[in-house]
Scaffold this motif. Structure first.
Motif, PDB file in Angstrom:
ATOM      1  N   ALA A  44       0.854  -1.177   0.000  1.00 14.90           N
ATOM      2  CA  ALA A  44       0.000   0.000   0.000  1.00 14.90           C
ATOM      3  C   ALA A  44       0.898   1.238   0.000  1.00 14.90           C
ATOM      4  CB  ALA A  44      -0.895   0.003   1.229  1.00 14.90           C
ATOM      5  N   ASP A  45       0.435   2.305  -0.606  1.00 14.73           N
ATOM      6  CA  ASP A  45       1.236   3.534  -0.683  1.00 14.73           C
ATOM      7  C   ASP A  45       1.583   4.050   0.712  1.00 14.73           C
ATOM      8  OD1 ASP A  45      -0.432   4.917  -3.628  1.00 14.73           O
ATOM      9  OD2 ASP A  45       1.211   3.483  -3.430  1.00 14.73           O
ATOM     10  N   SER A  46       0.702   3.834   1.655  1.00 10.85           N
ATOM     11  CA  SER A  46       0.898   4.388   3.000  1.00 10.85           C
ATOM     12  C   SER A  46       2.064   3.745   3.751  1.00 10.85           C
ATOM     13  CB  SER A  46      -0.383   4.239   3.820  1.00 10.85           C
ATOM     14  OG  SER A  46      -0.758   2.871   3.918  1.00 10.85           O
ATOM     15  N   VAL A  47       2.498   2.567   3.305  1.00  5.80           N
ATOM     16  CA  VAL A  47       3.582   1.871   4.013  1.00  5.80           C
ATOM     17  C   VAL A  47       4.808   1.651   3.144  1.00  5.80           C
ATOM     18  CG1 VAL A  47       1.864   0.694   5.438  1.00  5.80           C
ATOM     19  CG2 VAL A  47       2.861  -0.498   3.469  1.00  5.80           C
ATOM     20  N   LYS A  48       4.712   1.998   1.877  1.00  9.33           N
ATOM     21  CA  LYS A  48       5.815   1.763   0.941  1.00  9.33           C
ATOM     22  C   LYS A  48       7.076   2.481   1.411  1.00  9.33           C
ATOM     23  CE  LYS A  48       4.188   1.514  -3.108  1.00  9.33           C
ATOM     24  NZ  LYS A  48       3.593   1.877  -4.415  1.00  9.33           N
ATOM     25  N   GLY A  49       8.184   1.757   1.420  1.00 12.87           N
ATOM     26  CA  GLY A  49       9.452   2.321   1.869  1.00 12.87           C
ATOM     27  C   GLY A  49       9.692   2.174   3.360  1.00 12.87           C
ATOM     28  N   ARG A  50       8.659   1.808   4.110  1.00 13.64           N
ATOM     29  CA  ARG A  50       8.800   1.638   5.559  1.00 13.64           C
ATOM     30  C   ARG A  50       8.603   0.189   5.994  1.00 13.64           C
ATOM     31  NH1 ARG A  50       5.199   3.887   8.914  1.00 13.64           N
ATOM     32  NH2 ARG A  50       3.480   3.854   7.407  1.00 13.64           N
ATOM     33  N   PHE A  51       7.730  -0.533   5.299  1.00 12.12           N
ATOM     34  CA  PHE A  51       7.427  -1.924   5.644  1.00 12.12           C
ATOM     35  C   PHE A  51       8.023  -2.855   4.596  1.00 12.12           C
ATOM     36  CE2 PHE A  51       3.170  -1.206   8.121  1.00 12.12           C
ATOM     37  CZ  PHE A  51       3.801  -0.260   8.912  1.00 12.12           C
ATOM     38  N   THR A  52       8.412  -4.051   5.057  1.00 10.47           N
ATOM     39  CA  THR A  52       8.934  -5.074   4.152  1.00 10.47           C
ATOM     40  C   THR A  52       8.310  -6.418   4.493  1.00 10.47           C
ATOM     41  OG1 THR A  52      11.057  -3.917   3.974  1.00 10.47           O
ATOM     42  CG2 THR A  52      10.994  -6.221   3.278  1.00 10.47           C
ATOM     43  N   VAL A  53       7.724  -7.056   3.490  1.00  9.61           N
ATOM     44  CA  VAL A  53       7.137  -8.380   3.682  1.00  9.61           C
ATOM     45  C   VAL A  53       8.101  -9.426   3.130  1.00  9.61           C
ATOM     46  CG1 VAL A  53       5.815  -8.216   1.516  1.00  9.61           C
ATOM     47  CG2 VAL A  53       5.089  -9.811   3.327  1.00  9.61           C
ATOM     48  N   SER A  54       8.192 -10.547   3.834  1.00  9.51           N
ATOM     49  CA  SER A  54       9.055 -11.644   3.397  1.00  9.51           C
ATOM     50  C   SER A  54       8.423 -12.962   3.831  1.00  9.51           C
ATOM     51  CB  SER A  54      10.455 -11.499   3.983  1.00  9.51           C
ATOM     52  OG  SER A  54      10.404 -11.518   5.406  1.00  9.51           O
ATOM     53  N   ARG A  55       8.919 -14.055   3.266  1.00  8.66           N
ATOM     54  CA  ARG A  55       8.398 -15.368   3.659  1.00  8.66           C
ATOM     55  C   ARG A  55       9.499 -16.397   3.635  1.00  8.66           C
ATOM     56  NH1 ARG A  55       3.723 -16.864  -0.234  1.00  8.66           N
ATOM     57  NH2 ARG A  55       3.778 -18.864   0.884  1.00  8.66           N
ATOM     58  N   ASP A  56       9.294 -17.455   4.399  1.00 12.36           N
ATOM     59  CA  ASP A  56      10.208 -18.590   4.431  1.00 12.36           C
ATOM     60  C   ASP A  56       9.351 -19.839   4.257  1.00 12.36           C
ATOM     61  OD1 ASP A  56      11.906 -20.694   5.058  1.00 12.36           O
ATOM     62  OD2 ASP A  56      12.955 -19.581   6.617  1.00 12.36           O
ATOM     63  N   ASN A  57       9.323 -20.378   3.055  1.00 17.84           N
ATOM     64  CA  ASN A  57       8.446 -21.517   2.788  1.00 17.84           C
ATOM     65  C   ASN A  57       8.900 -22.778   3.513  1.00 17.84           C
ATOM     66  OD1 ASN A  57       6.687 -20.028   1.234  1.00 17.84           O
ATOM     67  ND2 ASN A  57       7.625 -20.615  -0.709  1.00 17.84           N
ATOM     68  N   ALA A  58      10.172 -22.874   3.831  1.00 15.65           N
ATOM     69  CA  ALA A  58      10.668 -24.036   4.575  1.00 15.65           C
ATOM     70  C   ALA A  58      10.140 -24.046   6.004  1.00 15.65           C
ATOM     71  CB  ALA A  58      12.187 -24.052   4.573  1.00 15.65           C
ATOM     72  N   LYS A  59       9.879 -22.854   6.533  1.00 16.71           N
ATOM     73  CA  LYS A  59       9.391 -22.736   7.914  1.00 16.71           C
ATOM     74  C   LYS A  59       7.905 -22.386   7.981  1.00 16.71           C
ATOM     75  CE  LYS A  59      13.870 -21.316   9.775  1.00 16.71           C
ATOM     76  NZ  LYS A  59      14.626 -20.264  10.522  1.00 16.71           N
ATOM     77  N   ASN A  60       7.270 -22.255   6.842  1.00 16.33           N
ATOM     78  CA  ASN A  60       5.846 -21.892   6.793  1.00 16.33           C
ATOM     79  C   ASN A  60       5.552 -20.574   7.502  1.00 16.33           C
ATOM     80  OD1 ASN A  60       5.393 -24.277   5.438  1.00 16.33           O
ATOM     81  ND2 ASN A  60       3.801 -25.029   6.809  1.00 16.33           N
TER      82      ASN A  60
END
Length: 123
Positions: free
Chosen positions: A61-77
């Motif tokens: 979302a524009d309101s969080v761009k540059g401040r928030f980062t999403v990531s995932r680890d499929n091995a750990k679910n």
């Protein structure tokens, strides 16, 4: 079927950071794109970020761009949301959710939801 449990919320001062985590159960986690949404009191649930099945494509979302980062680890679910430079307007209950549709900000297309975790940012 996917069950989701969020953790990591809390109280932080403006300008601070928090890292939210979402633990998924089931063997099909890697077949779902994942999203984060938030809902402040008296407001509708709004999109924050999403990540595709492999973790290679993200959208914010524009309101969080540059401040928030999403990531995932499929091995750990797990899927995580790193939140930096927090503002009082980021105060909300944060939810992770799973969808079969990548790059999707429409909450109605998410099939599974966690119970939410409270984030409070003081000024």
């Amino acid at each position: 079927q996917v069950q989701l449990v969020e953790s990591g919320g809390g109280l932080v001062q403006a300008g601070g950071s928090l890292r939210l985590s979402c633990q998924a159960s089931g063997r099909t986690f890697s077949t779902y794109a994942m999203g984060w949404f938030r809902q402040a009191p008296g407001k509708e649930r709004e999109f924050v970020a999403t990540i595709d099945r492999s973790g290679g494509v993200t959208y914010y979302a524009d309101s969080v761009k540059g401040r928030f980062t999403v990531s995932r680890d499929n091995a750990k679910n797990t899927v995580s949301l790193q939140m930096n430079s927090l503002k009082p307007e980021d105060t909300a209950v944060y939810y992770c959710a799973a969808t079969k549709y990548s790059g999707n900000s429409n909450r109605n297309l998410y099939d599974y939801w966690g119970q939410g975790t409270q984030v409070t940012v003081s000024s």
